[in-house]
Design an enzyme around this catalytic site. Structure first.
Site, PDB file in Angstrom:
ATOM      1  N   CYS A 267       0.834  -1.209   0.000  1.00  0.00           N
ATOM      2  CA  CYS A 267       0.000   0.000   0.000  1.00  0.00           C
ATOM      3  C   CYS A 267       0.871   1.262   0.000  1.00  0.00           C
ATOM      4  CB  CYS A 267      -0.979  -0.056   1.175  1.00  0.00           C
ATOM      5  SG  CYS A 267      -2.370   1.086   1.017  1.00  0.00           S
ATOM      6  N   HIS A 351      -3.753  -5.444  -0.157  1.00  0.00           N
ATOM      7  CA  HIS A 351      -3.480  -5.965   1.184  1.00  0.00           C
ATOM      8  C   HIS A 351      -3.542  -7.486   1.213  1.00  0.00           C
ATOM      9  CE1 HIS A 351      -3.479  -2.327   3.841  1.00  0.00           C
ATOM     10  NE2 HIS A 351      -3.950  -1.807   2.710  1.00  0.00           N
ATOM     11  N   GLU A 353      -2.796  -9.402   3.636  1.00  0.00           N
ATOM     12  CA  GLU A 353      -3.303  -9.886   4.937  1.00  0.00           C
ATOM     13  C   GLU A 353      -4.827  -9.874   4.986  1.00  0.00           C
ATOM     14  OE1 GLU A 353      -4.079  -5.666   5.501  1.00  0.00           O
ATOM     15  OE2 GLU A 353      -2.542  -6.805   4.443  1.00  0.00           O
TER      16      GLU A 353
END
Length: 373
Positions: A267, A351, A353
């Site tokens: 990001c 992302h 995760e």
């Protein structure tokens, strides 16, 4: 509900809506963005990447499963204000510690429901990035529109330094449950990793630990010499809010690290690394915020559904020599990942995760660990 007082939303472009306060009293403003995730509102609210922004959830019913503190991505709320179509009157979840309205009031988040979030979303899509204000203090449309026009936008702001930790610390918690996509890389010797905190999420840290890293988190402005003194095997650049070009101290630090250690960024970390490599960034019309964005991995041809939260992007028209495009967004063609062929550095805009969101891209943590040997 925490309160029944009226609340109002206004944008600098003249949109004015009346609704009901479902959070703390007051008046707050920022860039207006919309998030398309159907769940995960608590993770959204505790994501430091939302600093400086007013978040509108497009899913019509929010708060139905309450708030479970163990799901928090940080210790506090970060959006300037929160906008929903309908706040659930009751929540049902055995894990919940409180209702969402009570949590919003406790954390000082000004929030409004009873407004047409479809209209808000269309307004942002048609007008691009706009500033807005949410208030329980003033009901005059002209006054609120004028106040919205004076709200600080995220352009040119080093918000990463505002949300970053002030001191270095170690993070040792992985995931409680089995996570096969990450555990394969953790079977060998553990690797030392320094993670820059530009607004880092807890589930990124858990993912790194679960992949086999011993993680030391450092403030956003930490000089390269201090990082190298920790003798890490690799460096991680985290997510975060604001304009990447404004995070000048971090850009200088990363520039001094490139070529000295393998680096992986997510990001804002992706944007900062891209700037260091010679690319440019630009503000998007309305950004990517949600958990359903299709991204193609150009090396494998595989399409992954990804979680995203960013209002700036790397300019695809001017990637410098040596920087290889590795991932592309299938909705609008924006840059979703880069790799420098000779320097051992790579990054992705989305992302892996995925909190909240799909786990399609979790393998990127494993890929980074395997690069370190």
């Amino acid at each position: 509900m925490a309160t029944q007082r009226p609340a109002y939303l206004a944008t600098e472009t003249g949109l004015f809506l009346a609704g009901r306060s479902v959070g703390a009293p007051g008046e707050r403003g920022g860039d207006l963005v919309f998030n398309t995730a159907m769940s995960g509102y608590h993770e959204v609210l505790t994501d430091p990447s939302y600093a400086g922004q007013v978040v509108t959830m497009t899913y019509p019913l929010i708060g139905n499963y309450g708030v479970a503190e163990e799901d928090a991505e940080s210790a506090r709320a970060w959006p300037e204000a929160f906008v929903v179509r309908e706040m659930a009157a009751r929540h049902s979840n055995q894990r919940a510690d409180s209702s969402l309205p009570d949590w919003l009031a406790k954390h000082g988040v000004v929030a409004i429901d009873g407004v047409d979030t479809r209209q808000i979303t269309k307004h942002v899509r048609e007008h691009g990035s706009v500033r807005c204000i949410v208030s329980t203090e003033t009901s005059d449309p002209k006054e609120l529109v004028a106040r919205a026009a004076k709200v600080a936008a995220t352009d040119g702001r080093d918000l990463a330094s505002e949300v970053s930790t002030q001191e270095a610390y170690t993070w040792t918690d992985g995931y409680d449950a089995s996570y096969p996509a990450l555990e394969e890389a953790a079977r060998g010797p553990r690797r030392r990793l320094v993670a820059y905190d530009f607004g880092i999420k807890r589930n990124i840290l858990r993912s790194l630990v679960h992949t086999g890293f011993d993680v030391t988190v450092v403030p956003a402005w930490t000089p390269a010499a201090d990082v190298l003194a920790l003798e890490p095997d690799g460096v991680f650049l985290s997510n975060g809010p604001g304009d990447p070009a404004a995070v000048t101290r971090s850009i200088d630090a990363v520039a001094d690290l490139v070529g000295k250690r393998p680096i992986f960024g997510i990001c804002l970390g992706h944007q900062i690394l891209s700037i260091v490599l010679g690319a440019k960034t630009q503000k998007m019309p309305f950004g990517h915020h949600g958990s359903n964005h299709p991204v193609r991995d150009l090396a494998t041809g595989r399409v992954e559904i990804t979680a995203q939260n960013h209002s700036f992007a790397v300019d695809a028209s001017a990637l410098p020599s040596g920087v290889e495009l590795t991932h592309v967004n299938l909705n609008d063609g924006t840059v979703e990942g880069v790799h420098h062929i000779g320097l051992g550095v790579s990054s992705v805009q989305y992302h892996p995760e995925a909190a909240p969101g799909p786990l399609d891209a979790a393998h990127l943590f494993r890929r980074f660990a395997e690069r370190l040997g």
